[in-house]
Write an enzyme that holds these catalytic residues in place. Structure first.
Site, PDB file in Angstrom:
ATOM      1  N   ILE A  41       0.827  -1.191   0.000  1.00  0.00           N
ATOM      2  CA  ILE A  41       0.000   0.000   0.000  1.00  0.00           C
ATOM      3  C   ILE A  41       0.872   1.256   0.000  1.00  0.00           C
ATOM      4  O   ILE A  41       2.058   1.205   0.321  1.00  0.00           O
ATOM      5  CB  ILE A  41      -0.952   0.032   1.211  1.00  0.00           C
ATOM      6  CG1 ILE A  41      -0.192   0.317   2.510  1.00  0.00           C
ATOM      7  CG2 ILE A  41      -1.715  -1.267   1.338  1.00  0.00           C
ATOM      8  CD1 ILE A  41      -1.094   0.628   3.686  1.00  0.00           C
ATOM      9  N   SER A  42       0.275   2.370  -0.380  1.00  0.00           N
ATOM     10  CA  SER A  42       0.904   3.684  -0.330  1.00  0.00           C
ATOM     11  C   SER A  42       2.215   3.672  -1.121  1.00  0.00           C
ATOM     12  O   SER A  42       2.258   3.178  -2.237  1.00  0.00           O
ATOM     13  CB  SER A  42       1.097   4.111   1.130  1.00  0.00           C
ATOM     14  OG  SER A  42       1.397   5.484   1.231  1.00  0.00           O
ATOM     15  N   ASN A  43       3.322   4.196  -0.535  1.00  0.00           N
ATOM     16  CA  ASN A  43       4.532   4.173  -1.355  1.00  0.00           C
ATOM     17  C   ASN A  43       5.135   2.772  -1.432  1.00  0.00           C
ATOM     18  O   ASN A  43       5.972   2.507  -2.287  1.00  0.00           O
ATOM     19  CB  ASN A  43       5.552   5.236  -0.935  1.00  0.00           C
ATOM     20  CG  ASN A  43       6.131   5.062   0.428  1.00  0.00           C
ATOM     21  OD1 ASN A  43       6.325   3.938   0.888  1.00  0.00           O
ATOM     22  ND2 ASN A  43       6.438   6.159   1.091  1.00  0.00           N
ATOM     23  N   GLY A  69       3.115   0.365  -2.286  1.00  0.00           N
ATOM     24  CA  GLY A  69       2.439   0.017  -3.528  1.00  0.00           C
ATOM     25  C   GLY A  69       3.133   0.637  -4.722  1.00  0.00           C
ATOM     26  O   GLY A  69       3.242   0.021  -5.784  1.00  0.00           O
ATOM     27  N   GLY A  70       3.610   1.874  -4.544  1.00  0.00           N
ATOM     28  CA  GLY A  70       4.386   2.505  -5.604  1.00  0.00           C
ATOM     29  C   GLY A  70       5.654   1.737  -5.906  1.00  0.00           C
ATOM     30  O   GLY A  70       6.080   1.630  -7.063  1.00  0.00           O
TER      31      GLY A  70
END
Length: 715
Positions: A315-317, A319-320
């Site tokens: 998730i979030s960075n 996920g990035g």
């Protein structure tokens, strides 16, 4: 029947001749002839340091809950240390899993914990009465080049029910700046399915270099003197003895954090670290399940790249980072992608237009540093634009009013009808909307401003992207413990000893505050400081402007930051992998107009007909599920928002079924959830009606479509 002539024109070999040749080949092989192909052997990747492994029985201790189980994770009482000044590695691990799991998930049963998700909910989504502990082995090592300067932590968990004949793996790269257990709640999905999980802290981490005491964290969270740790430190500031002495004399009692102060711009390598975690997992699994080779004493290579069903997730960075890894995956290690609310940096000119309901949005595809530095400027004022929203009571209204006045005086609030605070706050809110925030985010600005989220992120990324040293005090900021009055003081020894488990790596966190070194009268906690240009407590507008101006400045720090941003941009090519992104429409930290919406379009441009990416935009969902589970602290999150975490798991289910069974991915769509409603702080318990499944055939009015170069998202 006549034998057909050979194509060479030669007569076919007789059976006797063939027999003789076969016998000769066998004799040559037995004698060690040159034609024998040696077996492919499992080789330790060159980037891996020494590997530590621990077996957990699934009772006293385990992979997912550190022995706490579903009940222990839900307890409001954190696990204790026998000696708070010297917690053991096992104690720190348990506390890290407890704190990181709880930070990212709504832990209330009314919000769905233990019912819709949680350790006791099986892979099919059925809640059981057990504690959900998972037996298995955990492996941990640094990724480094031998210098000790990188030391990104990699970890692999292999559950006891891993099936070597049907191997599967997911990544769980840490979100934010957290340590290696930062995405344990994502790893849960894999462990329940018997999949191995590959983790990495991405070269960040929660524990600091205490510059005054010159102590540093080790890979297991315990602390050591910097001298004794040497290359084994998870992070050292890189200051020479002379520089450290000078620094401590001029700005004592400060701390350096790896994400901000490593000098490496770690974000540019987040995809690399995620891929290295996958390679680490391949190595571990080949060591565990490969056949022994008697001649070499090594294991034969059972799994080659692509042999293990592997889903990049987080998730979030984090996920990035999973998306970055998929783009970089030239070896074919990753089979598919399933991420939630990813932080992705798009090209400077992505060539994508974003529309909502047929109307082009006012701003899209900006970088994280761009929009967070703008939020850091306007959000404290915009926080006053709405009453009765979550966290409004925590906003220091006088400071926020001063920020509004300062923005107005500096000509940064065009369109304000008057100089009243109410009008200025509305003008600040409109500035944020014009810059790409959706109206659904309006109610979140107060809580974000109160918890200094934008300032924390902006200061950390400004330092990281510009490769600034802690000694640079970029824009006048530093990190330290402070008194109630905001004066820098000594961090409590127990807080430092346990910060591996309690910190998130982005102060304010775990007793460490942002400090404005340039405050009128001397260094003071940023929140309480007085700006030199105004002489007022206005959330340090001078620091916020300095950070914002790095985007367009021409000095050395600004030039480095602009270069650093360009090193983090993605290209949109997921190499034909099936992929699913879920994102909350209300997200106020990573607005959909700057992240998932334009990335979806970028991928379609990059891959064309080969694209297998679906984008699911979830209404009534935002970035911080953990806030939903704090009804006594942040009433209104519970009545307004549903858990996005549940949809990450559903995305993982969809990608897994696509890879395993050939089930089609759901089309891109707006998924319309139903808020729990009721009284803020006492919302009724969530039901399945609040969180409908991702539709396999969404209504035409819910479909997200891409045409030409335009992403169109329905209202």
């Amino acid at each position: 029947m006549k034998r057909a002539p050979s194509r060479s024109g030669r007569r076919p070999l007789s059976a006797l001749t063939l027999t003789a040749l076969a016998a000769g080949a066998a004799l040559l092989s037995a004698c060690g002839g040159d034609d024998e192909t040696p077996p492919a052997l499992n080789e330790k990747p060159s980037f891996l340091g020494s590997i530590q492994s621990t077996r957990y029985d699934g009772n006293a201790d385990d992979l997912l809950t550190a022995g706490l189980g579903k009940t222990g994770l839900a307890s409001a009482v954190a696990p204790a240390y026998a000696d708070p000044l010297k917690p053991t590695a096992a104690e720190l691990r348990r506390a890290a899993i407890y704190n990181n799991y709880r930070a990212l998930v709504d832990m209330s049963s009314a919000g769905g914990y233990g019912i819709l998700y949680g350790p006791n909910v099986d892979a099919a989504g059925v809640a059981g009465s057990g504690e959900g502990k998972v037996a298995g082995t955990e492996y941990i090592a640094y990724s480094d080049d031998g210098s000790g300067a990188i030391n990104a932590t990699l970890m692999v968990q292999v559950p006891g029910n891993f099936d070597p004949a049907n191997p599967c793996l997911i990544t769980a790269t840490s979100s934010g700046s957290r340590g290696v257990y930062g995405a344990i709640s994502t790893g849960e999905w894999g462990l329940k399915r018997g999949c191995a999980v590959a983790y990495t802290d991405k070269g960040t981490g929660a524990a600091p270099h205490d510059l005054g005491g010159d102590t540093v964290p080790l890979i297991d969270g315990t602390r050591s003197s910097a001298l004794a740790a040497g290359k084994n430190a998870a992070f050292q500031s890189g200051l020479s003895a002379a520089e450290l002495g000078s620094f401590n004399a001029s700005t004592p009692k400060r701390l350096a954090f790896k994400h901000a102060h490593s000098g490496r711009n770690p974000e540019k390598d987040w995809g690399v670290y995620t891929l290295q975690a996958v390679e680490f997992a391949y190595y571990v699994l080949n060591e565990s399940y490969g056949e022994a080779d008697a001649a070499s004493g090594k294991r034969k290579l059972r799994y080659k790249a692509g042999d293990i069903l592997t889903i990049a997730s987080s998730i979030s960075n984090g996920g990035g980072a999973a998306i970055a890894a998929a783009e970089l995956d030239s070896k074919g290690l990753i089979s598919g992608v399933a991420v939630s609310e990813p932080a992705v940096q798009l090209p400077a000119n992505p060539g994508v237009t974003v529309q909502r309901g047929g109307t082009t949005v006012s701003a899209s595809a900006r970088t994280l540093y761009d929009y967070t530095s703008l939020a850091n400027l306007y959000q404290p004022c915009a926080a006053l634009a709405q009453a009765g929203v979550p966290g409004a009571g925590f906003v220091v209204a006088s400071f926020a009013a001063n920020r509004c006045a300062a923005l107005s005086a500096k000509g940064l609030l065009p369109g304000a009808a008057s100089s009243s605070t109410a009008d200025l706050a509305q003008a600040a809110l409109q500035q944020m909307r014009k810059y790409g925030w959706e109206a659904e985010s309006d109610a979140l600005h107060a809580s974000h401003a109160a918890f200094e989220i934008a300032s924390a992120v902006t200061v950390t990324f400004a330092n990281a992207l510009s490769r600034s040293s802690v000694k640079d005090h970029l824009c006048g900021y530093s990190y330290a413990s402070t008194s109630a009055a905001g004066v820098v003081n000594d961090l409590a020894p127990a807080a430092l000893a346990g910060m591996f488990a309690t910190g998130n790596g982005v102060p304010p966190s775990a007793g460490v505050q942002l400090v404005n070194n340039l405050s009128v009268g001397g260094p003071l906690r940023d929140l309480l400081s007085l700006s030199p240009s105004t002489g007022k407590q206005d959330f340090n507008i001078d620091g916020a402007l300095c950070l914002r101006n790095l985007l367009s400045g021409t000095d050395a720090a600004a030039a480095r930051l602009q270069t650093g941003i360009n090193e983090t941009r993605r290209n949109g090519n997921l190499r034909g992998k099936p992929a699913l992104i879920v994102h909350g429409r209300s997200d106020a930290l990573l607005p959909v107009n700057h992240t998932s919406r334009p990335y979806y379009g970028l991928n379609k441009l990059a891959e064309g007909a080969a694209s297998k990416l679906s984008y699911i935009e979830v209404t009534n969902a935002q970035h911080f599920d953990g806030f939903i589970g704090l009804p006594a602290v942040l009433p209104g999150y519970d009545s307004r928002y549903v858990p996005l975490h549940l949809y990450l798991f559903r995305a993982l289910d969809a990608v897994y079924d696509n890879l395993k069974k050939g089930t089609a991915l759901p089309p891109s769509q707006v998924l319309r959830t139903v808020p729990r409603g009721g009284t803020a702080g006492a919302a009724p318990a969530i039901t399945v009606a609040n969180v409908p499944p991702i539709a396999s055939n969404p209504a035409a009015g819910d479909r997200i479509v891409f045409s030409g170069s335009t992403v169109n998202v329905p209202d």
